[in-house]
Design an enzyme around this catalytic site. Structure first.
Site, PDB file in Angstrom:
ATOM      1  N   SER A   1      74.835  20.613 -21.592  1.00 43.41           N
ATOM      2  CA  SER A   1      73.874  21.668 -21.944  1.00 43.41           C
ATOM      3  C   SER A   1      72.452  21.205 -21.626  1.00 43.41           C
ATOM      4  CB  SER A   1      73.952  22.022 -23.436  1.00 43.41           C
ATOM      5  OG  SER A   1      72.983  23.031 -23.720  1.00 43.41           O
ATOM      6  N   SER A   2      71.634  22.139 -21.136  1.00 43.84           N
ATOM      7  CA  SER A   2      70.227  21.819 -20.834  1.00 43.84           C
ATOM      8  C   SER A   2      69.403  21.816 -22.121  1.00 43.84           C
ATOM      9  CB  SER A   2      69.664  22.855 -19.851  1.00 43.84           C
ATOM     10  OG  SER A   2      69.781  24.164 -20.416  1.00 43.84           O
TER      11      SER A   2
ATOM     12  N   CYS B   1      84.942  53.542 -23.141  1.00 38.09           N
ATOM     13  CA  CYS B   1      85.894  53.004 -24.115  1.00 38.09           C
ATOM     14  C   CYS B   1      87.204  53.801 -24.019  1.00 38.09           C
ATOM     15  CB  CYS B   1      85.314  53.114 -25.527  1.00 38.09           C
ATOM     16  SG  CYS B   1      86.526  52.745 -26.816  1.00 38.09           S
TER      17      CYS B   1
ATOM     18  N   HIS C   1      77.728  32.104 -28.718  1.00 41.42           N
ATOM     19  CA  HIS C   1      77.273  33.203 -27.846  1.00 41.42           C
ATOM     20  C   HIS C   1      78.380  34.185 -27.510  1.00 41.42           C
ATOM     21  CE1 HIS C   1      73.800  30.382 -26.432  1.00 41.42           C
ATOM     22  NE2 HIS C   1      73.600  30.884 -27.620  1.00 41.42           N
TER      23      HIS C   1
HETATM   24  N1  APR Z   1      79.063  17.502 -16.502  1.00 40.69           N
HETATM   25  C1  APR Z   1      78.020  17.358 -17.361  1.00 40.69           C
HETATM   26  N2  APR Z   1      76.895  18.116 -17.288  1.00 40.69           N
HETATM   27  C2  APR Z   1      76.820  19.026 -16.305  1.00 40.69           C
HETATM   28  C3  APR Z   1      77.851  19.220 -15.354  1.00 40.69           C
HETATM   29  C4  APR Z   1      79.010  18.399 -15.478  1.00 40.69           C
HETATM   30  N3  APR Z   1      80.037  18.511 -14.615  1.00 40.69           N
HETATM   31  N4  APR Z   1      77.464  20.204 -14.483  1.00 40.69           N
HETATM   32  C5  APR Z   1      76.248  20.613 -14.893  1.00 40.69           C
HETATM   33  N5  APR Z   1      75.859  19.905 -15.971  1.00 40.69           N
HETATM   34  C6  APR Z   1      74.656  20.069 -16.787  1.00 40.69           C
HETATM   35  C7  APR Z   1      73.414  20.451 -16.015  1.00 40.69           C
HETATM   36  O1  APR Z   1      72.697  19.266 -15.700  1.00 40.69           O
HETATM   37  C8  APR Z   1      72.654  21.331 -17.004  1.00 40.69           C
HETATM   38  O2  APR Z   1      71.638  20.605 -17.676  1.00 40.69           O
HETATM   39  O3  APR Z   1      74.932  21.159 -17.644  1.00 40.69           O
HETATM   40  C9  APR Z   1      73.711  21.776 -18.017  1.00 40.69           C
HETATM   41  C10 APR Z   1      73.936  23.273 -18.021  1.00 40.69           C
HETATM   42  O4  APR Z   1      72.739  23.854 -18.465  1.00 40.69           O
HETATM   43  P1  APR Z   1      72.596  25.450 -18.464  1.00 40.69           P
HETATM   44  O5  APR Z   1      73.038  25.981 -17.149  1.00 40.69           O
HETATM   45  O6  APR Z   1      71.219  25.761 -18.969  1.00 40.69           O
HETATM   46  O7  APR Z   1      73.692  25.935 -19.514  1.00 40.69           O
HETATM   47  P2  APR Z   1      73.591  25.953 -21.101  1.00 40.69           P
HETATM   48  O8  APR Z   1      72.812  24.789 -21.622  1.00 40.69           O
HETATM   49  O9  APR Z   1      74.964  26.149 -21.593  1.00 40.69           O
HETATM   50  O10 APR Z   1      72.744  27.297 -21.365  1.00 40.69           O
HETATM   51  C11 APR Z   1      72.601  27.721 -22.700  1.00 40.69           C
HETATM   52  O11 APR Z   1      71.637  29.799 -21.928  1.00 40.69           O
HETATM   53  O12 APR Z   1      71.881  31.344 -20.254  1.00 40.69           O
HETATM   54  C12 APR Z   1      72.053  31.139 -21.605  1.00 40.69           C
HETATM   55  O13 APR Z   1      73.604  32.079 -23.089  1.00 40.69           O
HETATM   56  C13 APR Z   1      73.498  31.279 -21.951  1.00 40.69           C
HETATM   57  O14 APR Z   1      74.912  29.843 -23.285  1.00 40.69           O
HETATM   58  C14 APR Z   1      73.923  29.855 -22.273  1.00 40.69           C
HETATM   59  C15 APR Z   1      72.623  29.225 -22.757  1.00 40.69           C
END
Ligand code: APR
Length: 249
Positions: free
Chosen positions: A195-196, A154, A122
């Site tokens: 990651s979710s 820019c 990303h």
């Molecule tokens: N350790 C492990 N897991 C954690 C921690 C931690 N300390 N803190 C939070 N989490 C988990 C949460 O339970 C959640 O499921 O990390 C996950 C983060 O999920 P999101 O906030 O959805 O982030 P992500 O999966 O990276 O989102 C993917 O979505 O918004 C877009 O482009 C953006 O790259 C991002 C993409």
């Protein structure tokens, strides 16, 4: 199995792996003070992603994003440091265990922790790109311009600037996506960290790895839609899990 036993199992999986791939999300950087997007206290509970994270809205009203960058993104990012989980991944790479570190994160903390083989699906918000002349600038240089004009021009051609990240409605960089898909097909172990797993096409990468016979591990505080496919799920903080895995090569 309790968490302690799960960590022992993770240690064995990593020790036996010859081709390890890490796949990370915002949860990896949460302990570095960078808010996640979803879940409790996530960015999306405060800022409307259909405005600040969408390319069509950006092109209509770039000042909304640049205000978010000035008030939130940059102040958090400028002092953010890697946490134990970033350093553990860098150590796995140093020991020749990790063939690729795929990240959805835009914070650049894996590289600051010393990782060299990073696939940024990303983009990276530490770089600011001109949509007119394609020149890239460090985020600090552009941040300095925000007091005088928002959105900033820019420095080279006065064109529209945008952080070098993939907003919703934009294509992921094809070369990075290819790298991630190829590594998912080649690896014997695929570890998802923080990651979710709800955003595609990124969330398809772990599915590819599993379909090709890799061991799938998910380290995430909350449940994810892929937990049922995983060989091991550890609902704990990334830094606690990764720093407990003894780094034997
Ligand atoms: N350790 C492990 N897991 C954690 C921690 C931690 N300390 N803190 C939070 N989490 C988990 C949460 O339970 C959640 O499921 O990390 C996950 C983060 O999920 P999101 O906030 O959805 O982030 P992500 O999966 O990276 O989102 C993917 O979505 O918004 C877009 O482009 C953006 O790259 C991002 C993409």
């Amino acid at each position: 199995m309790n968490n302690k036993e799960k960590i022992i199992q993770l240690h064995e999986i990593i020790s036996n792996s010859k081709q390890l791939v890490a796949f990370t999300g915002a949860g990896l950087s949460a302990e570095s003070g960078i808010p996640t997007y979803r879940g409790a206290g996530g960015l999306w509970s405060k800022y409307d992603p259909s405005k600040y994270a969408d390319i069509n809205y950006f092109m209509q009203d770039p000042s909304y994003y640049w205000n978010f960058f000035k008030e939130v993104r940059y102040p958090i990012l400028k002092d953010a440091q890697p946490n134990a989980a970033h350093f553990a991944l860098a150590e796995l790479e140093k020991r020749g265990k990790l063939i690729l570190s795929i990240t959805q994160n835009i914070d650049g903390l894996l590289q600051i922790a010393g990782q060299k083989i990073v696939c940024e699906l990303h983009g990276n918000t530490r770089k600011i790109k001109c949509l007119n002349c394609n020149k890239k600038f460090p985020m600090g240089e552009i941040y300095q311009l925000l007091d005088e004009k928002l959105p900033p021009d820019c420095p080279s051609c006065k064109g529209l600037l945008k952080p070098d990240v993939v907003l919703f409605g934009e294509q992921l960089p094809q070369d990075e996506l290819n790298r991630a898909q190829q590594a998912a097909q080649a690896c014997d172990t695929f570890i998802v960290i923080g990651s979710s797993l709800v955003v595609y096409p990124a969330a398809q990468i772990p599915v590819i790895a599993k379909s090709k016979g890799a061991i799938l591990v998910i380290v995430n505080i909350d449940p994810t839609p892929l937990d049922g496919e995983a060989d091991l799920v550890i609902n704990m903080k990334a830094s606690e899990v990764l720093s407990s895995v003894k780094m034997e090569s």
